[in-house]
Write an enzyme that holds these catalytic residues in place. Structure first.
Site: not given
Ligand code: GLY
Length: 373
Positions: A98, A156
Site C-alpha cells: 500500500d 487493490d
Molecule cells: N485495500 C484494502 C481495502 O480496500 O479495504
C-alpha cells in the site's frame, strides 16, 4: 446531457468545502480514518496505526481541496500529515504494497502540486520499496508480509502501481513501469473473471507463480464479488491504460466497468458484495465513489459513442450516494456514510477514503481535474 447539472455540482461542492475547511483546521496535527462515537474523527498518526494503509487519503483529500480552492489551511494540514508519515516510511518491516496509497497521495501529490524536493525523495523511496516487492519468477507484486502470504496478490494493488509509472516518468528508468505492467498483466489474467467480476485475492506458488487458489478476502466468500475490489479494478485498469496506452488495459477496464454498472444499476447504491445474500443489507459507498472516479476517467479515453454511458453511470452513482448517504451536518466530521471495511465486519462506517473519492469526483465534475494518480 448529464443527469446532474452545474447548479447541483456547485451546491454540493460548497457543502463539501464548508465542512472540510472546518475539519482541516481541527485535525491539523492528525491523520484521520473513521469517525467514532460522537462522530469525531479518530487519529491514526500514533505508533500502532501509523502504517495503516489508508493514511495517505487524509493528506490526499487536503491536496485536492487545496488545489481546488487555494485555501492555505488545506495545504498546511496536508504537509503536516506527510511529515507524520515519515515514521511509517522508516518502519520498514511494516511496509506492504500500500505504499502507493500512502505516499503517492501525500508526498506524490505535494511534489506534483508544489515541486517540493523532500516530497519527491519520499515518493521515490516509496516507489523503490514497492518495486522491491516484485516476485520475479511469479511476475506479481506481493501484497502482505506474513511468510504464509508470500504468494498472495490482491486487486487493490492496481491502485498502488501508478506510483511505479510515476517513478519511471520522473527518472526515465523503465524498470518501474516494467514491474507495474508485469503485475497488471498477471492481474488481468488471474483476477478478472470472464464475466468481468473480480477475484479479491489470488494465491500463487511463490516459487513458480502458478495460481493455487482464489480467496473471497473482504467480500462474502470464494467466487463472490466484493464491490470495492470491483471498483479498484475499474479505476486501476483505467489508470494503467492512461499511463501505458496499452489497449488490453482499456478492454479490461471496460469489462469490469460494464459488470459494475450492471450490478448496481437498480438504485446506483452499491452493496458491499454484489453476490451476497439479500440479508443483511450492507452497502459500500466507498466502492461507488472509487468506481465513479474511474468511470469518469474511462469516459474520457473511450471513443465518443461509448463515453456517455460511463459518464452517466458515474453521475448516477455520485448523485445516489450524495442524496442518500451524505451527512452534511456539523455533528459528524465525516461526510459519506454507509461504507464497509469488509463484508465480515458486518456494519456501516464512515471511511476517509470515501470522502477523498467524493472530493475527487466533484473536482472532476467541476472541471478542475486535479490528477494525483
Ligand atoms: N485495500 C484494502 C481495502 O480496500 O479495504
Amino acid at each position: 446531457m448529464s443527469i446532474i447539472d452545474e447548479k447541483w455540482i456547485n451546491e454540493t461542492w460548497e457543502k463539501l468545502d464548508k465542512k472540510l475547511s472546518r475539519v482541516a483546521v481541527e485535525y491539523r496535527d492528525a491523520i484521520t480514518y473513521t469517525t467514532e462515537e460522537g462522530k469525531k474523527y479518530n487519529n491514526t498518526a500514533n505508533d500502532k496505526d501509523i502504517n495503516w494503509w489508508t493514511n495517505g487519503f487524509w493528506p490526499g483529500l487536503m491536496w485536492i481541496m487545496y488545489d481546488s480552492t487555494g485555501n492555505e489551511e488545506y495545504r498546511k494540514t496536508a504537509e503536516n500529515a506527510e511529515k507524520l508519515l515519515d515514521k511509517a516510511l522508516r518502519n520498514y518491516d511494516k511496509l506492504d504494497h500500500d505504499l502507493g496509497f500512502m505516499w503517492h497521495l501525500s508526498a506524490g501529490a505535494n511534489y506534483r502540486l508544489t515541486g517540493n524536493r523532500d516530497s519527491y525523495v519520499r515518493n521515490m523511496f516509496a516507489a523503490n520499496t514497492l518495486a522491491g516487492r516484485y516476485n520475479i519468477k511469479g511476475e506479481f507484486i506481493r501484497a502482505w508480509n506474513q511468510p504464509e502470504k508470500k504468494g498472495w496478490a490482491i486487486i487493490d494493488c492496481m491502485m498502488n502501481i501508478p506510483l511505479l509509472y510515476w517513478a519511471s516518468q520522473e527518472t526515465g528508468d523503465e524498470r518501474y513501469k516494467y514491474i507495474a505492467m508485469s503485475h497488471a498483466d498477471k492481474t488481468l489474467k488471474h483476477h478478472i473473471r470472464p464475466d468481468g467480476s473480480v477475484n479479491h485475492i489470488v494465491c500463487y506458488d511463490p516459487e513458480t507463480g502458478e495460481e493455487m487458489e482464489t480467496l473471497g478476502g473482504q467480500g462474502y466468500g470464494v467466487g463472490s464479488s466484493w464491490s470495492r475490489g470491483q471498483a479498484w479494478g475499474v479505476y486501476g485498469f483505467t489508470l494503467s491504460y492512461i499511463h501505458t496506452a496499452e489497449e488490453k488495459y482499456l478492454d479490461a477496464a471496460k469489462k469490469v466497468a460494464n459488470y459494475f454498472i450492471a450490478a448496481c444499476c437498480d438504485d446506483y447504491l452499491p452493496k458491499c458484495d454484489f453476490r451476497a445474500p439479500e440479508e443483511p443489507v450492507l452497502y459500500d459507498s466507498s466502492a461507488g465513489l472509487i468506481a465513479a472516479c474511474g468511470l469518469i476517467e474511462l469516459s474520457r479515453v473511450v471513443p465518443e459513442f461509448e463515453s456517455k454511458m460511463y459518464f452517466n453511470a458515474a453521475c448516477n452513482i455520485i448523485k445516489a450516494i450524495v442524496e442518500n448517504f451524505a451527512d452534511w451536518s456539523e455533528d459528524s466530521d465525516a461526510i459519506v456514510t454507509h461504507c464497509t471495511t469488509s463484508y465480515g465486519a458486518g456494519k456501516h462506517w464512515t471511511l476517509v477514503y470515501a470522502d477523498f473519492y467524493l472530493a475527487e469526483a466533484l473536482n472532476k465534475l467541476k472541471g478542475i481535474n486535479t490528477f494525483l494518480w
